[in-house]
Design a protein around this motif. Structure first.
Motif, PDB file in Angstrom:
ATOM      1  N   THR A 145       0.818  -1.285  -0.080  1.00 25.63           N
ATOM      2  CA  THR A 145       0.198   0.138  -0.097  1.00 25.63           C
ATOM      3  C   THR A 145       0.826   1.261  -0.015  1.00 25.63           C
ATOM      4  O   THR A 145       0.512   2.279  -0.785  1.00 25.63           O
ATOM      5  N   THR A 146       1.991   1.287   0.741  1.00 33.03           N
ATOM      6  CA  THR A 146       2.738   2.464   1.158  1.00 33.03           C
ATOM      7  C   THR A 146       3.416   2.637  -0.245  1.00 33.03           C
ATOM      8  O   THR A 146       3.675   3.867  -0.729  1.00 33.03           O
ATOM      9  N   THR A 147       4.181   1.375  -0.971  1.00 31.03           N
ATOM     10  CA  THR A 147       4.733   1.729  -2.348  1.00 31.03           C
ATOM     11  C   THR A 147       3.851   2.299  -3.521  1.00 31.03           C
ATOM     12  O   THR A 147       4.146   3.109  -4.087  1.00 31.03           O
ATOM     13  N   ASP A 148       2.463   1.768  -3.472  1.00 28.88           N
ATOM     14  CA  ASP A 148       1.641   2.086  -4.347  1.00 28.88           C
ATOM     15  C   ASP A 148       1.421   3.626  -4.146  1.00 28.88           C
ATOM     16  O   ASP A 148       1.150   4.317  -5.142  1.00 28.88           O
ATOM     17  N   LEU A 149       1.103   4.123  -2.965  1.00 33.46           N
ATOM     18  CA  LEU A 149       0.633   5.525  -2.801  1.00 33.46           C
ATOM     19  C   LEU A 149       1.754   6.263  -3.275  1.00 33.46           C
ATOM     20  O   LEU A 149       1.642   7.373  -3.693  1.00 33.46           O
ATOM     21  N   HIS A 175      -9.297   6.307  -5.971  1.00 35.56           N
ATOM     22  CA  HIS A 175      -9.985   5.117  -5.317  1.00 35.56           C
ATOM     23  C   HIS A 175      -9.352   4.608  -4.138  1.00 35.56           C
ATOM     24  O   HIS A 175     -10.034   3.928  -3.623  1.00 35.56           O
ATOM     25  N   PHE A 176      -8.267   5.198  -3.849  1.00 34.54           N
ATOM     26  CA  PHE A 176      -7.538   4.980  -2.424  1.00 34.54           C
ATOM     27  C   PHE A 176      -8.267   5.761  -1.445  1.00 34.54           C
ATOM     28  O   PHE A 176      -8.561   5.370  -0.266  1.00 34.54           O
ATOM     29  N   TYR A 177      -8.954   6.748  -1.869  1.00 28.75           N
ATOM     30  CA  TYR A 177      -9.721   7.668  -0.884  1.00 28.75           C
ATOM     31  C   TYR A 177     -11.138   7.643  -1.219  1.00 28.75           C
ATOM     32  O   TYR A 177     -11.589   8.799  -1.524  1.00 28.75           O
ATOM     33  N   PRO A 229     -10.848  21.107  -9.136  1.00 31.72           N
ATOM     34  CA  PRO A 229     -11.237  20.897  -7.761  1.00 31.72           C
ATOM     35  C   PRO A 229     -10.647  19.343  -7.386  1.00 31.72           C
ATOM     36  O   PRO A 229     -10.212  19.131  -6.326  1.00 31.72           O
ATOM     37  N   LEU A 230     -10.825  18.409  -8.238  1.00 36.06           N
ATOM     38  CA  LEU A 230     -10.611  17.177  -8.046  1.00 36.06           C
ATOM     39  C   LEU A 230      -9.151  17.002  -7.911  1.00 36.06           C
ATOM     40  O   LEU A 230      -8.521  16.269  -7.263  1.00 36.06           O
ATOM     41  N   VAL A 231      -8.474  17.565  -8.780  1.00 36.66           N
ATOM     42  CA  VAL A 231      -6.856  17.566  -8.950  1.00 36.66           C
ATOM     43  C   VAL A 231      -6.444  18.149  -7.693  1.00 36.66           C
ATOM     44  O   VAL A 231      -5.414  17.520  -7.111  1.00 36.66           O
ATOM     45  N   TYR A 232      -6.842  19.292  -7.329  1.00 34.20           N
ATOM     46  CA  TYR A 232      -6.490  20.108  -6.366  1.00 34.20           C
ATOM     47  C   TYR A 232      -6.710  19.322  -5.014  1.00 34.20           C
ATOM     48  O   TYR A 232      -5.836  19.283  -3.920  1.00 34.20           O
ATOM     49  N   ARG A 233      -8.024  18.349  -4.685  1.00 31.95           N
ATOM     50  CA  ARG A 233      -7.851  17.386  -3.601  1.00 31.95           C
ATOM     51  C   ARG A 233      -6.769  16.345  -3.709  1.00 31.95           C
ATOM     52  O   ARG A 233      -6.580  16.214  -2.656  1.00 31.95           O
ATOM     53  N   MET A 234      -6.477  15.882  -4.628  1.00 31.09           N
ATOM     54  CA  MET A 234      -5.238  14.808  -4.747  1.00 31.09           C
ATOM     55  C   MET A 234      -4.056  15.572  -4.330  1.00 31.09           C
ATOM     56  O   MET A 234      -3.385  14.895  -3.680  1.00 31.09           O
ATOM     57  N   ILE A 235      -3.857  16.936  -4.708  1.00 27.36           N
ATOM     58  CA  ILE A 235      -2.561  17.514  -4.119  1.00 27.36           C
ATOM     59  C   ILE A 235      -2.769  17.633  -2.870  1.00 27.36           C
ATOM     60  O   ILE A 235      -1.784  17.452  -1.869  1.00 27.36           O
TER      61      ILE A 235
END
Length: 311
Positions: A145-149, A175-177, A229-235
């Motif tokens: 999980t850590t490596t994928d993230l 999809h992680f969140y 907004p979705l990209v900003y949420r990822m950041i």
């Protein structure tokens, strides 16, 4: 008061109350700035602070008490960063597991610096078949999980004109969140990512930006956080992931400044309040002096009212 000249404010009790007033008002500014946004929990051990025991249950109780004191919700937690001790990272009864039972999106990351150090030590001790040992140690120290993230979040890197940008990997990151991206948003995020990368590559204002923190600030300045907004949420989520515990290590260094030989009997509460003021000095400098004075004045009856500070 018959002798106002004697009001030197140097009694130990007065000094403690002044520090408390400064720390409380500084903390209030930080909490107001945090609002209802996500946050990360970093934790490490220090000999200068005291808890009843260091079992996972005891530490969880202390964290719950801290959250209740400051009105924080474990639901808003989006990352945990500790060392690899069993009481912290245990899969069943460790602190990270106890928290993830309440919030599965509070993803745990064992400090990458510590993990790399363990890999190097293992290789140095083995001193043979280096490549195989490196691969084995990396696999055993870094969870899937850590490596994928880490791989997915690296796709947000700006270097070399977003050369690492990968839409499909970033879609997997969403999809992680699942609690932070609705089903409809997961369907829309791919299209938004494609539009986002084309827009930023053609915008000269984003040239020379080398890290995610600077990217987030520039997006706010250019209002692109509303456009994407979705990209900003990822950041935001990427910035919250605690890949290292260097912040805590700096706190430990600060303890040597606050807790000196002459103040070696300073209590936990006074130590904590002193550290807040010192570490968050930039925030403390923004606090209105009048708020601190009023807080101090209201702590108990004073024989003399403090006058407003004039600059």
């Amino acid at each position: 008061m018959n002798a106002p000249g004697n009001n030197q404010m140097i009694a130990p009790k007065i000094q403690t109350q002044l520090v408390n007033a400064c720390a409380v008002e500084t903390t209030n500014v930080i909490l107001a700035d945090l609002g209802d946004r996500w946050f990360t929990l970093l934790l490490d051990e220090a000999h200068d602070f005291h808890v009843a025991t260091t079992t996972a249950a005891c530490l969880k109780e202390a964290i719950d008490s801290l959250f209740a004191k400051y009105g924080l919700s474990v639901v808003r937690l989006r990352g945990q960063g500790y060392d690899g001790a069993s009481n912290m990272s245990g899969e069943f009864n460790g602190l990270k597991s106890l928290i993830m039972k309440e919030n599965s999106y509070a993803l745990y990351v064992h400090c990458f610096v510590h993990q790399l150090q363990l890999v190097v030590v293992a290789i140095a001790q083995a001193n043979q078949y280096v490549i195989d040992i490196i691969l084995h140690e990396m696999d055993s120290r870094f969870s899937e999980t850590t490596t994928d993230l880490l791989i997915y979040m690296s796709c947000l890197d700006l270097k070399n004109s977003f050369s690492r940008f990968d839409v499909q990997k970033l879609v997997r990151l969403a999809h992680f969140y699942e609690d932070d991206f609705s089903w409809n948003e997961c369907m829309l995020v791919e299209q938004e990512l494609e539009t986002y990368i084309d827009d930023l590559r053609s915008d000269e204002r984003f040239e020379g930006i080398s890290d995610l923190g600077a990217l987030e600030k520039k997006m706010i300045e250019t209002m692109k956080n509303h456009m994407f907004p979705l990209v900003y949420r990822m950041i935001e989520l990427a910035l919250l992931l605690p890949v290292a515990t260097a912040t805590i290590e700096r706190v430990f260094l600060t303890m040597n400044i606050v807790k000196t030989y002459l103040r070696n009997r300073i209590g936990d509460e006074w130590m904590n309040e002193s550290l807040i003021i010192y570490i968050e000095k930039d925030v403390f400098n923004t606090v209105d002096n009048e708020l601190i004075l009023q807080h101090f004045q209201n702590m108990e009856f004073r024989s003399m009212q403090l006058s407003r500070i004039r600059l």
